[in-house]
Each structure stands twice: as structure tokens, then as C-alpha cells.
Design an enzyme around this catalytic site. Structure first.
Site, PDB file in Angstrom:
ATOM      1  N   HIS A 132      12.756   5.849  16.142  1.00  0.00           N
ATOM      2  CA  HIS A 132      12.303   7.248  16.148  1.00  0.00           C
ATOM      3  C   HIS A 132      13.311   8.137  15.405  1.00  0.00           C
ATOM      4  CE1 HIS A 132       8.859   6.605  18.584  1.00  0.00           C
ATOM      5  NE2 HIS A 132       9.462   6.519  19.755  1.00  0.00           N
ATOM      6  N   ARG A 155       1.343  12.382  12.967  1.00  0.00           N
ATOM      7  CA  ARG A 155       0.098  12.766  13.606  1.00  0.00           C
ATOM      8  C   ARG A 155      -0.038  14.283  13.626  1.00  0.00           C
ATOM      9  NH1 ARG A 155      -1.507  10.903  19.788  1.00  0.00           N
ATOM     10  NH2 ARG A 155      -3.716  11.348  19.553  1.00  0.00           N
ATOM     11  N   SER A 163      -0.284  14.486  23.638  1.00  0.00           N
ATOM     12  CA  SER A 163       0.012  13.092  23.991  1.00  0.00           C
ATOM     13  C   SER A 163       1.390  13.002  24.656  1.00  0.00           C
ATOM     14  CB  SER A 163      -0.038  12.230  22.728  1.00  0.00           C
ATOM     15  OG  SER A 163       0.127  10.881  23.047  1.00  0.00           O
TER      16      SER A 163
END
Ligand code: A3P
Length: 318
Positions: A132, A155, A163
Site C-alpha cells: 500500500h 477506485r 468501503s
């Protein structure tokens, strides 16, 4: 997970950490700002160790993403593509039928933090791993190595935030508006998210043969095409025979959220080095546009405006 799942990493980097700006995300999760990125306390030693000691190997593939942008899906798809000679997607003993995708592809941020980087060394080439970390945190050996490929997934930010909130609630109940504020301020896990996305976007523009930039929404829309594109980028394209035999579609089916959700390992298991995440928490709706159920039009406009401003001039928009 419960608090007793929480392990404190070795504090060898204590001096550096003590000099960094620090926040408690949602009043609980300590993050440090390191080279412009907010990194959770437990993973910062991993970032430092990765920067210092990672040695790339020809064929390495690094999957990169901000949290909650389709990491699990990308891991499953990449693994299924790269392992298909040994494990055809319809094989009854496919590893993805008995392991969660996070158990098939190591998460280097945690691995290096836990001092378990030898596990990465032990993997045969070509190695598949994920992070990440912001692009700016990657060591030069990774950022410019012609033999290492990076696949990035991002996204639509409002859906990412929703989310993240659902996932966060499985660990520690939190208020949606508190999380919204933090994300807008850039103070969220691996934030600011706009900088995360911009770093890889620019890298993909500068070196499209080394960095593939994917969008979750496009993959949902055209999964078979996306799998073929991914395989081509990874240097293992499908042959005409594979295509006629429906291999890309079989991989899409194996890795679909419905298949994954239904597997025993994903209904019941948990994994993770510093926090034990329930496997089922990685599979929720897997759809676009859920933000309408959580945000007021004003909130949506505010986040849209922030991203529009931050990405202006980059050629990227959401
Ligand atoms: P939602 O919470 O919107 O449903 P990450 O893997 O980076 O943690 O991202 C999690 C998001 O990806 C969740 O989104 C999850 O449902 C979705 N997801 C997980 N597996 C997926 C799959 N196989 N196909 C599509 N989406 C998936």
C-alpha cells in the site's frame, strides 16, 4: 480483531519515528507522516526496512493500491494468471479455493515490518507481492528497475471511502462523518489518497511498459478484457487457443466476488501479521456507486471538488 491480536513491531526505527508528525486516525490508529505519506505505526518499520534492504529480482511483480480499492481482487487475478500453468483456473485443487488471496500474495509492508523479509527471498521467481506504499516511498531500485513490473489499482474515491468505513467497522466501530473528515484532510491510512493515485499515475505515464494503471470500475465493466490486458502486461499473454478455450473467462469466474465469498476459507478464516482480519471482511458488495447510500450530496460534492482540485492538470480524473 481483538486487541490481543495486536503485536508490537521491533522498535529499531524508534528514533526516526519519534521525529515524525503523528496522528491517531479515528482517535485510535496511530499513523506517522513519512515522506509525505501517512503510514500506520505498525508498518512504518516495514517501509524503512523495504527502502533499505529490498533487492529486486528479474520478473518481480509488485501489486500496488490504496486500501479498499480492489487489492484482494487484483491479488487473486494476478496469482491465477501467473500460476495457470501449474494450476489451471478450473483445477479442483486450485490454491485460491483453499487460501484467501492475501495468503497467496505476500503483503510486503507487513512482512518487512515483522522482520520476515526472508520469506520473500525464499519465494521462487517470478515473485508476486503487494504494497500500500505511495510510489514516492518505493526505493529507487524498485521505482526505476526495468525488470520489475508494477500493477496499480485505484477506485472512485467516494466508493473507496465507503468501503473503508465498512471495513473499519469490522475492526473498530466508527462514525462515517469522522472518517469522511479525515479522508478529506488527507489524514487516512496511506493517505493522502490523491497523492497515492497521482504518484502511480505519473509513473505509468512515464513508463507504461513498467507500470500498469488499472481502475476498479473499468475492471468490473470488462473483467475478461482486463484479465487479458493484465496477462499481456505481466508477460504471460493468453494464446489464441487459451482464449477459445475460455481460460480468461475461467479466471474471472474463479476470482469473482461470488465465488470467493462462497468459499469456506473466506467465510471463516482470518489472517494478517499485525491485525488479524477476518477473510469475510474483504468481500462485501463489490459494486460501484454505493456512496449514494452513505453520503449527502454536499459531502459527495466536497470530496469530488477536493479530488478535482488535487488532480487538476494531471490528465487523471474520477
Ligand atoms: P466494497 O466494500 O465496496 O464491496 P481491498 O481488497 O483493496 O480491501 O478492497 C475491498 C473492496 O473490493 C470491497 O469493496 C470488496 O467487496 C471488493 N472486492 C473484493 N473482492 C472482489 C472481487 N473478487 N471482485 C470485485 N470486488 C471485490
Amino acid at each position: 480483531p481483538e486487541d490481543d491480536n495486536h503485536i508490537t513491531p521491533p522498535e529499531e526505527c524508534g528514533h526516526i519515528i519519534s521525529t515524525l508528525p503523528t496522528i491517531a486516525f479515528l482517535g485510535r490508529f496511530v499513523h506517522h507522516q513519512y515522506q509525505g505519506a501517512w503510514v500506520i505505526h505498525e508498518r512504518l518499520p516495514g517501509v524503512l526496512s523495504f527502502q533499505r534492504s529490498f533487492t529486486p529480482r528479474p520478473g518481480d511483480v509488485l501489486l500496488a493500491s490504496p486500501p479498499k480499492c480492489g487489492t484482494t481482487w487484483l491479488k487473486a487475478l494476478s496469482f491465477a494468471i501467473m500460476a495457470r500453468a501449474a494450476y489451471p483456473p478450473t483445477a479442483g485443487d486450485h490454491p485460491l479455493l483453499r487460501l484467501n488471496p492475501h495468503e497467496c500474495v505476500p503483503f510486503i509492508d507487513d512482512l518487512f515490518s515483522a522482520g520476515q523479509d526472508a520469506k520473500l527471498e525464499a519465494l521462487p521467481s517470478p515473485r508476486l507481492m503487494n504494497t500500500h506504499m505511495h510510489h514516492s516511498l518505493l526505493p529507487a531500485s524498485v521505482a526505476v528497475d526495468p525488470n520489475l513490473k508494477v500493477v496499480y489499482i485505484c477506485r472512485e474515491p467516494k466508493d473507496m471511502l465507503v468501503s473503508m468505513w465498512h471495513f473499519g467497522n469490522t475492526i473498530h466501530p466508527c462514525d462515517f462523518s469522522d472518517m469522511f473528515e479525515s479522508v478529506c484532510e488527507g489524514k487516512s491510512p496511506d493517505g493522502p489518497i490523491w497523492d497515492h493515485v497521482l504518484g502511480y499515475w505519473r509513473a505509468s505515464k512515464a513508463s507504461p511498459e513498467r507500470v500498469l494503471f488499472l481502475r476498479y470500475e473499468e475492471m468490473l465493466l470488462n473483467p475478461v478484457e482486463s484479465v487479458m490486458k493484465l496477462a499481456g502486461f505481466l508477460g504471460v499473454p493468453f494464446s489464441a487457443v487459451d482464449e477459445v478455450a475460455g481460460l480468461p473467462a475461467d479466471i474471472v469466474k474463479l476470482c469473482s466476488i461470488d465465488t470467493m465469498k462462497g468459499l469456506q476459507v473466506n467465510k471463516t478464516g482470518a489472517s494478517g501479521l499485525f491485525y488479524k482480519f477476518q477473510h469475510k471482511s474483504y468481500f462485501r458488495k463489490g459494486a460501484t456507486g454505493d456512496w449514494v447510500n452513505h453520503m449527502t450530496p454536499e459531502m459527495a460534492q466536497r470530496l469530488d471538488d477536493i479530488f478535482e482540485y488535487k488532480l487538476r492538470g494531471s490528465g487523471l480524473s474520477f
